[in-house]
Design an enzyme around this catalytic site. Structure first.
Site, mmCIF file in Angstrom:
data_model
loop_
_atom_site.group_PDB
_atom_site.id
_atom_site.type_symbol
_atom_site.label_atom_id
_atom_site.label_comp_id
_atom_site.label_asym_id
_atom_site.label_seq_id
_atom_site.Cartn_x
_atom_site.Cartn_y
_atom_site.Cartn_z
ATOM 1 C CE LYS A 185 -1.717 2.703 3.051
ATOM 2 N NZ LYS A 185 -1.666 4.039 2.434
ATOM 3 N N GLY A 238 7.523 4.556 8.028
ATOM 4 C CA GLY A 238 6.457 5.610 8.260
ATOM 5 C C GLY A 238 7.049 6.287 9.802
ATOM 6 C CB SER A 239 4.939 8.101 12.243
ATOM 7 O OG SER A 239 3.715 7.561 12.079
ATOM 8 N N GLY A 243 4.245 2.572 13.019
ATOM 9 C CA GLY A 243 4.860 1.817 13.236
ATOM 10 C C GLY A 243 4.320 0.749 14.419
ATOM 11 C CD GLU A 260 13.384 4.444 7.523
ATOM 12 O OE1 GLU A 260 13.312 5.232 8.565
ATOM 13 O OE2 GLU A 260 13.468 4.890 6.271
ATOM 14 C CB CYS A 294 13.505 8.686 7.201
ATOM 15 S SG CYS A 294 14.486 7.695 5.834
ATOM 16 C CD GLU A 392 10.927 11.877 11.351
ATOM 17 O OE1 GLU A 392 9.889 11.051 11.404
ATOM 18 O OE2 GLU A 392 11.919 11.620 10.639
HETATM 19 P P1 NAI Z 1 2.294 7.488 8.788
HETATM 20 O O1 NAI Z 1 3.351 6.773 9.444
HETATM 21 O O2 NAI Z 1 0.948 7.692 9.307
HETATM 22 O O3 NAI Z 1 1.993 7.087 7.215
HETATM 23 C C1 NAI Z 1 2.880 6.189 6.499
HETATM 24 C C2 NAI Z 1 2.226 5.132 5.852
HETATM 25 O O4 NAI Z 1 1.541 4.432 6.766
HETATM 26 C C3 NAI Z 1 0.988 5.619 4.755
HETATM 27 O O5 NAI Z 1 1.064 4.575 3.637
HETATM 28 C C4 NAI Z 1 -0.234 5.494 5.783
HETATM 29 O O6 NAI Z 1 -1.204 5.533 4.762
HETATM 30 C C5 NAI Z 1 0.089 4.306 6.280
HETATM 31 N N1 NAI Z 1 -0.846 4.205 7.673
HETATM 32 C C6 NAI Z 1 -1.221 5.161 8.446
HETATM 33 N N2 NAI Z 1 -1.814 4.984 9.484
HETATM 34 C C7 NAI Z 1 -1.829 3.736 9.363
HETATM 35 C C8 NAI Z 1 -2.579 2.416 10.169
HETATM 36 N N3 NAI Z 1 -3.539 2.828 11.081
HETATM 37 N N4 NAI Z 1 -2.526 1.064 9.713
HETATM 38 C C9 NAI Z 1 -1.623 0.839 8.707
HETATM 39 N N5 NAI Z 1 -0.973 2.031 7.676
HETATM 40 C C10 NAI Z 1 -1.202 2.978 8.131
HETATM 41 O O7 NAI Z 1 2.998 9.186 8.657
HETATM 42 P P2 NAI Z 1 2.198 10.378 8.265
HETATM 43 O O8 NAI Z 1 0.921 10.550 8.872
HETATM 44 O O9 NAI Z 1 2.202 10.461 6.715
HETATM 45 O O10 NAI Z 1 3.305 11.493 8.452
HETATM 46 C C11 NAI Z 1 3.542 12.061 9.979
HETATM 47 C C12 NAI Z 1 4.976 12.041 10.609
HETATM 48 O O11 NAI Z 1 5.443 10.460 10.192
HETATM 49 C C13 NAI Z 1 5.932 12.820 9.611
HETATM 50 O O12 NAI Z 1 5.844 14.033 9.979
HETATM 51 C C14 NAI Z 1 7.118 12.283 9.870
HETATM 52 O O13 NAI Z 1 7.621 12.414 10.987
HETATM 53 C C15 NAI Z 1 6.814 10.867 9.955
HETATM 54 N N6 NAI Z 1 7.238 10.073 8.857
HETATM 55 C C16 NAI Z 1 8.520 9.333 8.618
HETATM 56 C C17 NAI Z 1 8.693 8.741 7.410
HETATM 57 C C18 NAI Z 1 9.855 8.029 7.155
HETATM 58 O O14 NAI Z 1 10.536 8.104 6.280
HETATM 59 N N7 NAI Z 1 10.561 7.411 8.186
HETATM 60 C C19 NAI Z 1 7.873 8.891 6.310
HETATM 61 C C20 NAI Z 1 6.353 9.540 6.526
HETATM 62 C C21 NAI Z 1 6.324 10.042 7.925
#
Ligand code: NAI
Ligand code: MG
Length: 503
Positions: A185, A238-239, A243, A260, A294, A392
């Site tokens: 996804k 992701g976050s 995670g 990650e 990241c 972050e």
């Molecule tokens: P997120 O971790 O919520 O989203 C990342 C992925 O997880 C997306 O595909 C999202 O649709 C999916 N996701 C969200 N909630 C989920 C759930 N309950 N179950 C399964 N999948 C889920 O990150 P978001 O909300 O886009 O960004 C928030 C913060 O996260 C950012 O400000 C940043 O600090 C951090 N982040 C870190 C990243 C990295 O490269 N390590 C990448 C994106 C965000």
């Protein structure tokens, strides 16, 4: 620059743009619920395309398609699997400009030229037929012992929006090179490059059902993947908050995973550092992709004697960063979404309220009322325990923390929950060696931009930045499980049970 009234052009290659459908079992399908999500260019807020709002039923269909495709893909010899990945990489290279434009528009970053995915996939493709086991010693000469590394079966991955193309290539590439089939996804904010890459995978001859892409929101399509009983392994980027949810779902299903989860990466500057090299690299490290990386080096930890000169030079360099829409000659685009815009601006407010000093930037650049733009921002006089120094931000916001000596530099650099990357700027080899050993991070860079220049470096975190490693040669092995086989030349005689006559 005063670009708000000009509308930046939209350049979408019809061969690569997937509008309104996702990929399940080799078919381009809508979601079972029929709804879609708009994907916008964050510089202009123009809709680029729509993607299906996938749900648990769609994930179930994708898992079943992946299950069907698995036996033949597993049994295809590894060299042939590798060859298909090489062909996929060739197609990506051929469409390099269009893929770069597509990712630029959905992420809102300046054009970067040929994307890295072809190279990433070639590295992984070369590993496909190097997945090897061991031969083991045995107690008897008529016996062999060996290990096989086998794929898990149907695996899942959830990726973020900041680098959708490279994330897709690394997770999908490594998982399928090992013989798994995958349901992935992409993020709702940037799913178009992943869909285009999936289209090219099919075109390369990777069989239907090996790569399945379900688009949608995290709480719907995303949550359904680790919760599905037939998923055998997961990867997530992701976050930390999300995670942790993924890991709980995996715990319920007893499914292994890698995570990650971002960072708060320190850039430690010693007085003997070559600032001509360090300053541009540090500014690039926090403004590339508008700080939405990241690995972004978001904290400068400097020795006090170099502090004043360093801050002046960082500020001057940040002021040279040109901000604008993807197709213009700029260094930095907008943030991905309204939500991230509010979040980053909120952190800038938090920094001011906590008493840190804004040296440059600190808000929305003048004339940018449309799009989610924010200025490259430098905070000085930051205390290590301030939230802007601990959390972050995921924006172009750099915090400077001054320290007295090497011991304090290590303490501050290691003093967050994160541990993704760390960089050190010094010309003293002793300092470089000690810092490389003592920094708690999955990657340490000395006198070089974070991670630059290394081929096949494993990538991943310490502490809350996650666990597991992607990108290196071992990334393919992470998607395999080990089987021990013991084999005898002949059936050994069964020891006779002792009977009363024997006595
Ligand atoms: P997120 O971790 O919520 O989203 C990342 C992925 O997880 C997306 O595909 C999202 O649709 C999916 N996701 C969200 N909630 C989920 C759930 N309950 N179950 C399964 N999948 C889920 O990150 P978001 O909300 O886009 O960004 C928030 C913060 O996260 C950012 O400000 C940043 O600090 C951090 N982040 C870190 C990243 C990295 O490269 N390590 C990448 C994106 C965000
Ligand atoms: Mg979220």
């Amino acid at each position: 620059m005063t670009a708000t009234t000009e509308r930046p052009e939209t350049t979408l290659d019809p061969d690569l743009l997937v509008d309104g459908s996702m990929l399940i079992g080799g078919e381009w399908v809508p979601s079972s619920g029929g709804e879609t999500i708009d994907v916008v260019n964050p510089a202009t807020v123009q809709v680029l395309a729509r993607v299906p709002r996938g749900n648990a039923a769609d994930v179930d269909a994708a898992v079943r398609a992946a299950e069907q495709a698995f036996p033949a893909w597993r049994d295809l010899d590894a060299t042939s699997r590798g060859r298909l990945l090489f062909r996929w990489a060739d197609l990506i290279e051929q469409h390099g400009t269009a893929l770069d434009q597509l990712e630029s528009q959905e992420v809102g970053r300046p054009s970067w030229g040929p994307p890295p995915m072809a190279g990433q996939l070639r590295f992984i493709a070369g590993q496909a037929d190097k997945v090897q086991g061991l031969s083991l010693p045995t107690y008897s000469p008529d016996q062999l012992g060996l290990t096989l590394r086998e794929p898990y079966g149907v695996v899942g991955a959830i990726i973020p929006w900041n680098a959708p193309g490279p994330m897709f290539a690394t997770e999908v590439g490594a998982a399928i090179a090992a013989g798994n089939t995958i349901v992935i996804k992409p993020a709702e904010d940037a799913p178009l490059t992943p869909l285009a890459l999936a289209k090219l995978a099919l075109e390369a001859g990777i069989p239907p059902g090996v790569v399945n892409v379900v688009t949608g929101y995290g709480g719907e399509a995303g949550a359904a993947i680790p919760a599905h009983p037939s998923i055998r392994r997961m990867g997530f980027t992701g976050s930390p908050q999300t995670g942790s949810l993924i890991m709980k779902a995996c715990a319920d299903n007893l499914v292994p995973l890698h995570l990650e989860l971002g960072g708060k990466s320190p850039q430690v500057v010693f007085p003997d550092a070559d600032l001509d090299a360090a300053v541009p690299a540090m500014v690039m490290g926090i403004t590339l992709n508008t700080g939405q990386i990241c690995a972004a080096g978001s904290r400068v930890v400097c020795l006090r004697s170099v502090h004043d000169e360093l801050v002046d030079r960082l500020a001057a360099q940040m002021q040279r960063v040109r901000v604008g829409a993807w197709h213009e000659p700029v260094n930095m685009g907008p943030l991905i979404s309204e939500r991230q815009h509010q979040r980053v601006l909120g952190y800038i407010d938090l920094g001011r309220e906590a008493g840190a000093e804004v040296v440059t930037g600190g808000g929305v650049p003048a004339g940018y009322d449309t799009g989610y733009f924010v200025e490259p921002t430098l905070f000085d006089n930051v205390a290590p325990d301030m939230r802007i120094a601990q959390e972050e931000i995921f924006g172009p916001v750099l915090s400077v923390i001054a320290v007295d000596d090497e011991a304090e530099a290590i303490e501050v650099a290691n003093g967050t929950e994160y541990g993704l990357v760390a960089s050190v700027w010094t010309n003293d080899v002793g300092t470089a060696v000690r810092m490389s050993r003592r920094l708690q991070a999955g990657q340490v860079a000395v006198n070089s931009p974070l991670g630059a220049g290394v081929i096949g470096g494993p990538f991943g975190g310490y502490k809350h930045s996650g666990f597991g490693r992607t990108m290196g040669a071992d990334s393919v092995l992470e998607w395999t499980q080990v089987k021990t086989v013991s084999m005898r030349a002949a059936v050994p005689p069964v020891p006779r049970t002792r009977t009363p006559e024997d006595d």
